[in-house]
Design a protein around this motif. Sequence first.
Motif, mmCIF file in Angstrom:
data_model
loop_
_atom_site.group_PDB
_atom_site.id
_atom_site.type_symbol
_atom_site.label_atom_id
_atom_site.label_comp_id
_atom_site.label_asym_id
_atom_site.label_seq_id
_atom_site.Cartn_x
_atom_site.Cartn_y
_atom_site.Cartn_z
ATOM 1 N N LEU A 9 0.820 -1.240 -0.159
ATOM 2 C CA LEU A 9 -0.038 0.054 0.020
ATOM 3 C C LEU A 9 0.820 1.180 0.087
ATOM 4 O O LEU A 9 1.966 1.179 0.474
ATOM 5 N N THR A 10 0.375 2.499 -0.606
ATOM 6 C CA THR A 10 1.186 3.828 -0.682
ATOM 7 C C THR A 10 0.609 4.251 0.768
ATOM 8 O O THR A 10 -0.466 4.151 1.289
ATOM 9 N N GLN A 11 1.282 5.404 0.971
ATOM 10 C CA GLN A 11 0.843 6.121 2.055
ATOM 11 C C GLN A 11 -0.348 6.724 2.081
ATOM 12 O O GLN A 11 -1.306 6.981 2.959
ATOM 13 N N GLN A 12 -0.513 7.130 0.646
ATOM 14 C CA GLN A 12 -1.797 7.774 0.258
ATOM 15 C C GLN A 12 -2.990 6.995 0.600
ATOM 16 O O GLN A 12 -4.215 7.366 1.022
ATOM 17 N N GLN A 13 -2.970 5.791 0.228
ATOM 18 C CA GLN A 13 -3.902 4.759 0.426
ATOM 19 C C GLN A 13 -4.036 4.400 1.771
ATOM 20 O O GLN A 13 -5.363 4.453 2.251
ATOM 21 N N VAL A 14 -3.183 4.198 2.565
ATOM 22 C CA VAL A 14 -3.539 4.302 3.927
ATOM 23 C C VAL A 14 -4.071 5.281 4.568
ATOM 24 O O VAL A 14 -5.154 5.267 5.521
ATOM 25 N N ALA A 15 -3.681 6.296 4.282
ATOM 26 C CA ALA A 15 -4.206 7.668 4.882
ATOM 27 C C ALA A 15 -5.530 8.071 4.392
ATOM 28 O O ALA A 15 -6.474 8.306 5.233
ATOM 29 N N GLU A 16 -6.069 7.593 3.176
ATOM 30 C CA GLU A 16 -7.459 7.633 2.685
ATOM 31 C C GLU A 16 -8.202 6.707 3.513
ATOM 32 O O GLU A 16 -9.490 7.177 4.103
ATOM 33 N N ALA A 29 5.684 12.575 14.475
ATOM 34 C CA ALA A 29 4.439 12.968 15.448
ATOM 35 C C ALA A 29 4.110 11.728 16.086
ATOM 36 O O ALA A 29 4.270 10.536 15.625
ATOM 37 N N SER A 30 3.678 12.217 17.283
ATOM 38 C CA SER A 30 3.402 10.933 18.274
ATOM 39 C C SER A 30 1.598 10.766 17.901
ATOM 40 O O SER A 30 0.653 11.434 18.066
ATOM 41 N N PRO A 31 1.198 9.609 17.283
ATOM 42 C CA PRO A 31 -0.223 9.292 17.217
ATOM 43 C C PRO A 31 -1.071 8.961 18.320
ATOM 44 O O PRO A 31 -0.463 8.358 19.239
ATOM 45 N N LEU A 32 -2.234 9.403 18.387
ATOM 46 C CA LEU A 32 -3.250 8.863 19.400
ATOM 47 C C LEU A 32 -3.462 7.390 19.263
ATOM 48 O O LEU A 32 -3.168 6.650 18.219
ATOM 49 N N LEU A 33 -3.695 6.611 20.463
ATOM 50 C CA LEU A 33 -3.849 5.336 20.321
ATOM 51 C C LEU A 33 -5.117 4.998 19.431
ATOM 52 O O LEU A 33 -4.930 4.176 18.604
ATOM 53 N N ASP A 34 -6.033 5.669 19.192
ATOM 54 C CA ASP A 34 -7.181 5.545 18.178
ATOM 55 C C ASP A 34 -6.586 5.404 16.814
ATOM 56 O O ASP A 34 -7.044 4.581 16.056
ATOM 57 N N THR A 35 -5.461 6.479 16.564
ATOM 58 C CA THR A 35 -4.971 6.293 15.130
ATOM 59 C C THR A 35 -4.235 5.265 15.087
ATOM 60 O O THR A 35 -4.197 4.537 13.882
ATOM 61 N N LEU A 36 -3.407 4.781 15.969
ATOM 62 C CA LEU A 36 -2.621 3.529 15.800
ATOM 63 C C LEU A 36 -3.784 2.313 15.619
ATOM 64 O O LEU A 36 -3.220 1.249 14.807
ATOM 65 N N ILE A 37 -4.812 2.334 16.156
ATOM 66 C CA ILE A 37 -5.775 1.061 15.856
ATOM 67 C C ILE A 37 -6.390 1.102 14.637
ATOM 68 O O ILE A 37 -6.370 0.376 13.684
ATOM 69 N N LEU A 38 -6.802 2.308 14.000
ATOM 70 C CA LEU A 38 -6.864 2.645 12.556
ATOM 71 C C LEU A 38 -6.049 2.086 11.775
ATOM 72 O O LEU A 38 -6.166 1.569 10.554
ATOM 73 N N ILE A 62 -8.014 5.830 6.557
ATOM 74 C CA ILE A 62 -8.297 6.145 8.032
ATOM 75 C C ILE A 62 -8.551 7.604 7.937
ATOM 76 O O ILE A 62 -8.730 8.047 9.204
ATOM 77 N N GLU A 63 -8.746 8.009 6.840
ATOM 78 C CA GLU A 63 -9.369 9.633 6.893
ATOM 79 C C GLU A 63 -8.474 10.531 7.544
ATOM 80 O O GLU A 63 -8.722 11.311 8.480
ATOM 81 N N MET A 64 -7.101 10.480 6.900
ATOM 82 C CA MET A 64 -6.072 11.271 7.366
ATOM 83 C C MET A 64 -5.334 11.817 6.380
ATOM 84 O O MET A 64 -5.339 11.292 5.470
ATOM 85 N N ASP A 65 -4.933 13.157 6.663
ATOM 86 C CA ASP A 65 -4.065 13.621 5.581
ATOM 87 C C ASP A 65 -2.959 12.848 5.396
ATOM 88 O O ASP A 65 -2.194 12.513 6.229
ATOM 89 N N ARG A 66 -2.458 12.919 4.062
ATOM 90 C CA ARG A 66 -1.141 11.970 3.887
ATOM 91 C C ARG A 66 0.041 12.636 4.618
ATOM 92 O O ARG A 66 0.987 11.715 5.148
ATOM 93 N N ALA A 67 -0.010 13.701 4.420
ATOM 94 C CA ALA A 67 1.320 14.519 5.260
ATOM 95 C C ALA A 67 1.292 14.171 6.712
ATOM 96 O O ALA A 67 2.319 13.966 7.120
ATOM 97 N N LYS A 68 0.240 14.317 7.350
ATOM 98 C CA LYS A 68 0.066 13.779 8.594
ATOM 99 C C LYS A 68 0.658 12.353 8.874
ATOM 100 O O LYS A 68 1.253 11.951 9.716
#
Length: 78
Positions: A31-38, A55-64, A40-46
């Motif tokens: 997968l590309t970063q863009q595919q994963v970001a999409e 960046a330190s992701p929230l636990l919810d973000t790690l789960i996603l 999990i509904e996150m900006d690719r740069a983030k």
Amino acid sequence: MPRTTSSPDWVVTRRQQIGDQIRAARVHANLTQQQVAEQIEMDRAKYNRIEQGHASPLLDTLILISGALDVPLADLVR
């Protein structure tokens, strides 16, 4: 409330290791970063900042992320 002190060096190092493990799982999933970001509904740069350990992701973000990569959360933070 934002932190007023920076993280200790060992925490920064560990965050970078976790980012490396996330990147490896993403590449393994072809997968590309863009595919994963999409997914999990996150900006690719983030998302990129998480993989780079900047960046330190929230636990919810790690789960996603673990769900998008179809790997157990423990494998990403091991």
